[in-house]
Write a protein that holds these residues in place. Structure first.
Motif, PDB file in Angstrom:
ATOM      1  N   PRO A 169     -38.658 -20.762  28.533  1.00 58.21           N
ATOM      2  CA  PRO A 169     -39.406 -21.786  28.437  1.00 58.21           C
ATOM      3  C   PRO A 169     -39.564 -22.663  26.986  1.00 58.21           C
ATOM      4  O   PRO A 169     -40.337 -23.611  27.056  1.00 58.21           O
ATOM      5  N   GLY A 170     -39.064 -21.970  25.978  1.00 57.73           N
ATOM      6  CA  GLY A 170     -39.615 -22.642  24.681  1.00 57.73           C
ATOM      7  C   GLY A 170     -39.440 -23.941  24.341  1.00 57.73           C
ATOM      8  O   GLY A 170     -40.364 -24.586  23.886  1.00 57.73           O
ATOM      9  N   MET A 171     -38.439 -24.537  24.871  1.00 56.85           N
ATOM     10  CA  MET A 171     -38.244 -26.054  24.534  1.00 56.85           C
ATOM     11  C   MET A 171     -39.351 -26.722  25.391  1.00 56.85           C
ATOM     12  O   MET A 171     -39.588 -27.946  24.931  1.00 56.85           O
ATOM     13  N   LEU A 172     -39.558 -26.491  26.554  1.00 59.47           N
ATOM     14  CA  LEU A 172     -40.536 -27.135  27.176  1.00 59.47           C
ATOM     15  C   LEU A 172     -41.761 -26.946  26.690  1.00 59.47           C
ATOM     16  O   LEU A 172     -42.647 -27.906  26.565  1.00 59.47           O
ATOM     17  N   LEU A 224     -34.279 -24.284  36.354  1.00 66.05           N
ATOM     18  CA  LEU A 224     -35.176 -24.201  37.340  1.00 66.05           C
ATOM     19  C   LEU A 224     -36.224 -22.589  36.972  1.00 66.05           C
ATOM     20  O   LEU A 224     -37.107 -22.880  37.189  1.00 66.05           O
ATOM     21  N   LYS A 225     -35.312 -21.826  36.193  1.00 65.85           N
ATOM     22  CA  LYS A 225     -36.243 -20.701  35.865  1.00 65.85           C
ATOM     23  C   LYS A 225     -37.176 -21.118  34.867  1.00 65.85           C
ATOM     24  O   LYS A 225     -38.136 -20.569  34.777  1.00 65.85           O
ATOM     25  N   ALA A 226     -36.567 -21.988  33.911  1.00 67.63           N
ATOM     26  CA  ALA A 226     -37.553 -22.250  32.718  1.00 67.63           C
ATOM     27  C   ALA A 226     -38.622 -22.891  33.369  1.00 67.63           C
ATOM     28  O   ALA A 226     -39.841 -22.757  32.697  1.00 67.63           O
ATOM     29  N   ALA A 227     -38.542 -23.884  34.335  1.00 73.93           N
ATOM     30  CA  ALA A 227     -39.532 -24.365  34.864  1.00 73.93           C
ATOM     31  C   ALA A 227     -40.442 -23.534  35.263  1.00 73.93           C
ATOM     32  O   ALA A 227     -41.820 -23.658  35.087  1.00 73.93           O
ATOM     33  N   MET A 228     -40.314 -22.584  36.286  1.00 72.89           N
ATOM     34  CA  MET A 228     -41.013 -21.788  36.718  1.00 72.89           C
ATOM     35  C   MET A 228     -41.806 -20.796  35.798  1.00 72.89           C
ATOM     36  O   MET A 228     -42.840 -20.324  36.061  1.00 72.89           O
ATOM     37  N   ALA A 229     -41.068 -20.730  34.969  1.00 74.23           N
ATOM     38  CA  ALA A 229     -41.763 -19.732  33.892  1.00 74.23           C
ATOM     39  C   ALA A 229     -42.886 -20.197  33.080  1.00 74.23           C
ATOM     40  O   ALA A 229     -43.936 -19.485  32.670  1.00 74.23           O
ATOM     41  N   VAL A 230     -43.113 -21.624  33.256  1.00 69.10           N
ATOM     42  CA  VAL A 230     -44.206 -22.294  32.602  1.00 69.10           C
ATOM     43  C   VAL A 230     -45.187 -23.128  33.605  1.00 69.10           C
ATOM     44  O   VAL A 230     -45.920 -24.157  33.336  1.00 69.10           O
ATOM     45  N   LEU A 261     -32.658 -20.631  45.270  1.00 68.68           N
ATOM     46  CA  LEU A 261     -33.462 -21.611  44.390  1.00 68.68           C
ATOM     47  C   LEU A 261     -34.931 -21.014  44.421  1.00 68.68           C
ATOM     48  O   LEU A 261     -35.413 -20.552  45.508  1.00 68.68           O
ATOM     49  N   PRO A 262     -35.664 -21.245  43.371  1.00 68.02           N
ATOM     50  CA  PRO A 262     -37.321 -21.048  43.483  1.00 68.02           C
ATOM     51  C   PRO A 262     -37.794 -21.855  44.863  1.00 68.02           C
ATOM     52  O   PRO A 262     -37.360 -23.013  44.904  1.00 68.02           O
ATOM     53  N   VAL A 263     -38.575 -21.090  45.662  1.00 66.07           N
ATOM     54  CA  VAL A 263     -39.023 -22.126  47.002  1.00 66.07           C
ATOM     55  C   VAL A 263     -39.704 -23.354  46.760  1.00 66.07           C
ATOM     56  O   VAL A 263     -39.577 -24.108  47.494  1.00 66.07           O
TER      57      VAL A 263
END
Ligand SMILES: O=P(O)(O)OC[C@@H](O)[C@H]1O[C@@H](OP(=O)(O)O)[C@@H](O)[C@@H](O)[C@@H]1O
Ligand SMILES: [Mg+2]
Ligand SMILES: [Zn+2]
Length: 183
Positions: free
Chosen positions: A104-107, A131-137, A157-159
């Motif tokens: 998630p570094g860029m986010l 999607l994984k980057a979004a979930m990480a933060v 997909l993440p739920v």
């Protein structure tokens, strides 16, 4: 502040398994420029977080990447809108950087720039790494069916993932249905 973060290839412009290596190959997806402009005019700050391993692979250089982003800004400005911060990861998959999605570094860079929390911020992508980057933060993963989206949809997909046909549909949801705003 109303912040929306977008992946680039497959969301704003068409993607290619051969990478997007020139301005000529950088072709907006129908409705995406208008969507960004409409969001901008509706008070949204639209930022971009994009993996660009093609730099590390030597397929194109930073000047070319900057020219693609100048073109994006020019097209959105032509519709009366503006594009916010564009952050890219120029590294290859084996370099172990902190910015390449699914990290998630860029986010986090974008959140720091605008001094907002990422919780609940919508991040729109076409790949599972988005999607994984979004979930990480703790931000809201949003999948569009353009680019690699249909292939991503066929996987797990993440739920909490929201799914839309394209960026234009995301913009319509945010603008016309007053979706949750950032803090
Ligand atoms: O979708 P964003 O993040 O904006 O950009 C994706 C591109 O950097 C490229 O990412 C590559 O993945 P690898 O970096 O080779 O794993 C491939 O998927 C290419 O098809 C794609 O054009
Ligand atoms: Mg993409
Ligand atoms: Zn990186």
């Amino acid at each position: 502040m109303k912040l929306l973060i977008l992946d680039r290839d497959g969301v704003i412009n068409h993607d290619s398994d051969a990478y997007i290596k020139s301005v000529a190959e950088w072709i907006p997806i129908t409705g995406s420029i208008e969507a960004i402009a409409q969001l901008s005019k509706a008070g949204w700050t639209v930022a971009v977080a994009t993996n660009q391993s093609g730099i590390a692979r030597g397929y194109y250089d930073l000047a070319t990447l900057d020219a693609m982003h100048a073109r994006l800004r020019e097209l959105v400005a032509g519709q009366g809108g503006e594009v916010g911060l564009i952050v890219y990861c120029p590294h290859g998959p084996d370099e172990g950087c902190d910015c390449r999605k699914p990290k998630p570094g860029m986010l986090q860079t974008i959140a720091r720039h605008y001094q907002v929390e990422l919780a609940g911020t919508w991040f729109v992508g076409d790949s599972s790494s988005d999607l994984k980057a979004a979930m990480a933060v703790d931000s809201q993963p949003v999948l569009v069916k353009t680019g690699k989206g249909e292939k991503t949809l066929a996987g797990s997909l993440p739920v909490s993932t929201l799914v839309f046909d394209d960026l234009a549909a995301v913009a319509a949801e945010l603008i016309h249905n007053s979706a949750p705003q950032n803090n």
